[in-house]
Design an enzyme around this catalytic site. Structure first.
Site, mmCIF file in Angstrom:
data_model
loop_
_atom_site.group_PDB
_atom_site.id
_atom_site.type_symbol
_atom_site.label_atom_id
_atom_site.label_comp_id
_atom_site.label_asym_id
_atom_site.label_seq_id
_atom_site.Cartn_x
_atom_site.Cartn_y
_atom_site.Cartn_z
ATOM 1 N N ARG A 11 -4.164 -18.773 -3.749
ATOM 2 C CA ARG A 11 -3.066 -17.936 -3.253
ATOM 3 C C ARG A 11 -2.310 -18.662 -2.141
ATOM 4 N NH1 ARG A 11 -5.396 -13.867 1.233
ATOM 5 N NH2 ARG A 11 -7.412 -14.829 1.546
ATOM 6 N N GLU A 54 4.769 -1.231 -7.274
ATOM 7 C CA GLU A 54 4.729 -2.405 -8.144
ATOM 8 C C GLU A 54 5.525 -2.228 -9.428
ATOM 9 O OE1 GLU A 54 2.086 -0.817 -6.915
ATOM 10 O OE2 GLU A 54 1.347 -2.194 -5.370
ATOM 11 N N PHE A 75 -2.680 -4.821 -9.723
ATOM 12 C CA PHE A 75 -1.449 -4.023 -9.765
ATOM 13 C C PHE A 75 -0.375 -4.672 -10.637
ATOM 14 C CE2 PHE A 75 -3.322 -3.696 -5.362
ATOM 15 C CZ PHE A 75 -4.177 -2.671 -5.715
ATOM 16 N N HIS A 112 -5.589 -12.515 -5.940
ATOM 17 C CA HIS A 112 -6.778 -11.667 -5.820
ATOM 18 C C HIS A 112 -7.317 -11.232 -7.185
ATOM 19 C CE1 HIS A 112 -5.093 -11.719 -1.837
ATOM 20 N NE2 HIS A 112 -6.144 -11.117 -1.330
ATOM 21 N N ASP A 114 -13.669 -5.894 -0.989
ATOM 22 C CA ASP A 114 -12.862 -4.725 -1.386
ATOM 23 C C ASP A 114 -13.468 -3.977 -2.579
ATOM 24 O OD1 ASP A 114 -11.041 -4.839 0.611
ATOM 25 O OD2 ASP A 114 -9.399 -5.651 -0.577
ATOM 26 N N ARG A 119 -8.396 -15.257 -4.277
ATOM 27 C CA ARG A 119 -8.435 -15.030 -2.826
ATOM 28 C C ARG A 119 -9.349 -16.053 -2.137
ATOM 29 N NH1 ARG A 119 -12.183 -11.847 0.472
ATOM 30 N NH2 ARG A 119 -11.173 -11.448 2.461
#
Lengths: 279, 317
Positions: B10, B58, B83, B109, B117, B167
């Site tokens: 990323r 999104e 998303f 991610h 998460d 990530r």
């Protein structure tokens, strides 16, 4: 075009809708007819476009967010000269370029593929944003159904357009009052429509009769004068307008007339046309 | 031995965008309130007027990207894989894929290496979803060098591209003068005669590590980096499968529908051989530090080596 010419043209658009949907044996006449005057006004009066050069760089753009009313858009485009009128009879036929919902890859004059409800407005917002970023003067128009605005994405797009003060964007809501399952205020009421757009920082114009060209002209002129905000035109219309048995009848949302019904519809529209030519 | 340089892809995405922004004036970047995490904040710092934050919306972001692209801009719509491919799947399909618009989707991610998460944000289904869309290019780079090259290749490719980034900081493995990125072309990283490992994304370096461990047990594994899952390098897949007779796929993605399925799609029709798919089994992820999760789900070098050893041994019985 003057008002009488617009009325005559709109009547031709209505005939095109009935021809196309009848030949397809499927399609959405009700919402095409309610917006027939709007399509006519946009393509014959309001928008800066060139049928000879459909992709003209700085043209005004139109996104039919309520894409199922493609027959109305296609009829207006054909009569405006984007493609042959005879082709309307190939609507929804296997192999025809006139897809059931707008297809920008194959149909001259279609600025965005659309039809999955709620998505067209976002693309229109993107076009308007590009116009602002590039300091262009073109304007972007998008037509939504009053049932369509039940989609959450519509309000994501509205929030963004209001936030970005996209005054080159005009969102039109065809408030014909009916969706597939019944009256919009019985299915899942979107009312009050204007207040919602106002809350998202739109300049809101209510049109009492969206099938009246004087009122459409006044609304679009006001939109053009509006600076610092996008405009929402909420126009009350009659679903099925122009064909007596289709008017305000939800059964004609997504059904084609049979041969006998087709004959009645065309006869009514021929008569309406003759009356307009005698004026 | 020097410490291996590690960079999250990323980070590479954000850095590549900022660099390309200078070169290509029609490149615009969209984000959905995650600029700090997707690293498009690096681009925003350099080109604030070309960075469009759409807020937490999104679906609308994908539509705006579609609209922007019709005017000649090349938008990179950026958010988490969950998303981009999940929530906005239908917008990507209908507003970008169907009209074949020139929109690039930067999905960060991806996979369980999202870590703490947990399952709601660990997308193990995006490759499967995106590769079913006609005309969509799906790229899953393995390291910093490849990720940067992939971003420019995506810009230069006319049509929709899905870019998958992670990530977690991962080892830089492609930092050599011969490295060349070409959409749709796999890269042979290690030769071996016993089994071919097709790996993608952060599993490429773990697979190289596994191959080293396998060599110690007498198994010579060929390792191929498949950075482009669609279009798949069919020629290389078939050739390698026929050479080694056994195939393993390794990905940080569900074993349903991802690289493993793409490889099986080709081999079952054109060169049937035994295939072992290594990835996330048909389960959701969970919270935990990324490295621990990768180990728990068998996607570290040891886990991959153990599964391949068992697979190879099973064939000779």
């Amino acid at each position: 075009m003057n008002k009488l010419e617009l009325q005559r043209t709109a009547n031709e658009v209505r005939k095109g809708i009935i021809e196309a949907v009848h030949a397809a044996r499927a399609g959405h006449p009700g919402g095409s007819l309610s917006a027939a005057d709007l399509f006519t006004y946009l393509y014959f009066e309001e928008m800066n476009i060139d049928p000879e050069n459909p992709k003209m760089e700085d043209r005004d753009r139109f996104v039919l967010s309520k894409g199922h009313t493609a027959p109305g858009l296609y009829a207006a485009l054909a009569i405006r000269g984007y493609f042959p009128k005879e082709d309307l009879k190939t609507l929804r036929h296997t192999g025809s370029y006139l897809q059931g919902h707008p297809d920008m890859k194959h149909i001259p004059g279609v600025d965005m593929s659309s039809g999955s409800l709620g998505q067209g407005i976002s693309a229109a917002v993107g076009m308007a944003l590009a116009g602002k970023m590039d300091k262009k003067n073109y304007r972007v128009y998008t037509l939504l159904g009053d049932g369509e605005i039940e989609e959450g994405q519509v309000w994501e797009a509205a929030m963004f357009a209001g936030h970005r003060k996209l005054d080159n964007l005009v969102v039109i809501v065809d408030n014909n009052g009916l969706q597939i399952d019944g009256p919009v205020d019985e299915v899942c009421s979107p009312y009050p429509i204007g207040d919602k757009f106002a809350a998202f920082n739109f300049h809101v114009i209510s049109v009492a009769d969206g099938n009246n060209f004087d009122q459409l002209k006044a609304a679009f002129d006001e939109a053009r004068q509006t600076k610092g905000k996008p405009t929402a035109i909420v126009m009350k219309t009659v679903k099925g307008k122009g064909v007596s048995y289709m008017e305000n009848n939800v059964d004609w949302h997504g059904k084609a007339p049979n041969d006998a019904e087709y004959a009645i519809a065309m006869e009514e529209l021929e008569k309406a046309g003759e009356a307009l030519w005698q004026k | 031995m020097a410490e291996v340089k590690k960079i999250a892809t990323r980070e590479s995405y954000g850095n590549a965008l900022a660099k390309l922004g200078k070169k290509y004036s029609n490149l615009v970047v969209l984000d959905a309130d995650l600029a700090g995490a997707t690293k498009t904040s690096v681009f925003r710092k350099a080109f604030p007027e070309r960075h469009i934050d759409c807020g937490i919306a999104e679906s609308n972001m994908m539509g705006i990207a579609a609209g922007l692209s019709t005017t000649g801009k090349v938008p990179f719509a950026s958010t988490f894989a969950m998303f981009a491919a999940g929530r906005a799947f239908e917008q990507v399909r209908n507003s970008i894929g169907y009209p074949h618009l020139n929109v690039k989707i930067g999905a960060t991610h991806a996979g369980i290496s999202v870590g703490e998460d947990g399952a709601t944000h660990q997308c193990n289904e995006d490759i499967a979803l995106m590769r079913t869309i006609p005309g969509m290019v799906v790229i899953n780079p393995s390291d910093d060098v490849e990720a940067k090259a992939a971003v420019e290749a995506a810009y230069l490719h006319e049509g929709p591209v899905y870019l998958r980034f992670g990530r977690l900081a991962v080892p830089v493995i492609n930092d050599n003068p011969d490295y060349k990125f070409e959409i749709g072309k796999g890269i042979v990283l290690r030769e071996g005669k016993d089994v071919t490992i097709f790996a993608t994304g952060l599993c490429v370096s773990a697979s190289l590590e596994a191959a080293g461990k396998l060599a110690a047990s007498g198994i010579e594994a060929k390792v191929i980096n498949i950075h482009t899952i669609k279009p798949l390098d069919e020629e290389l897949v078939i050739k390698s499968a026929l050479e080694t007779g056994l195939v393993v796929t390794v990905e940080e993605h569900s074993v349903i529908g991802g690289l493993g399925s793409a490889v099986c799609d080709v081999l079952s029709e054109k060169a049937p051989v035994r295939v072992k798919k290594i990835g996330i089994e048909d389960v959701f992820g969970e919270s935990g530090p990324a490295a621990e999760l990768l180990a728990k789900y068998g996607l570290d070098g040891d886990g991959i080596a153990a599964k391949i050893e068992e697979f190879v041994a099973g064939q000779s019985r």
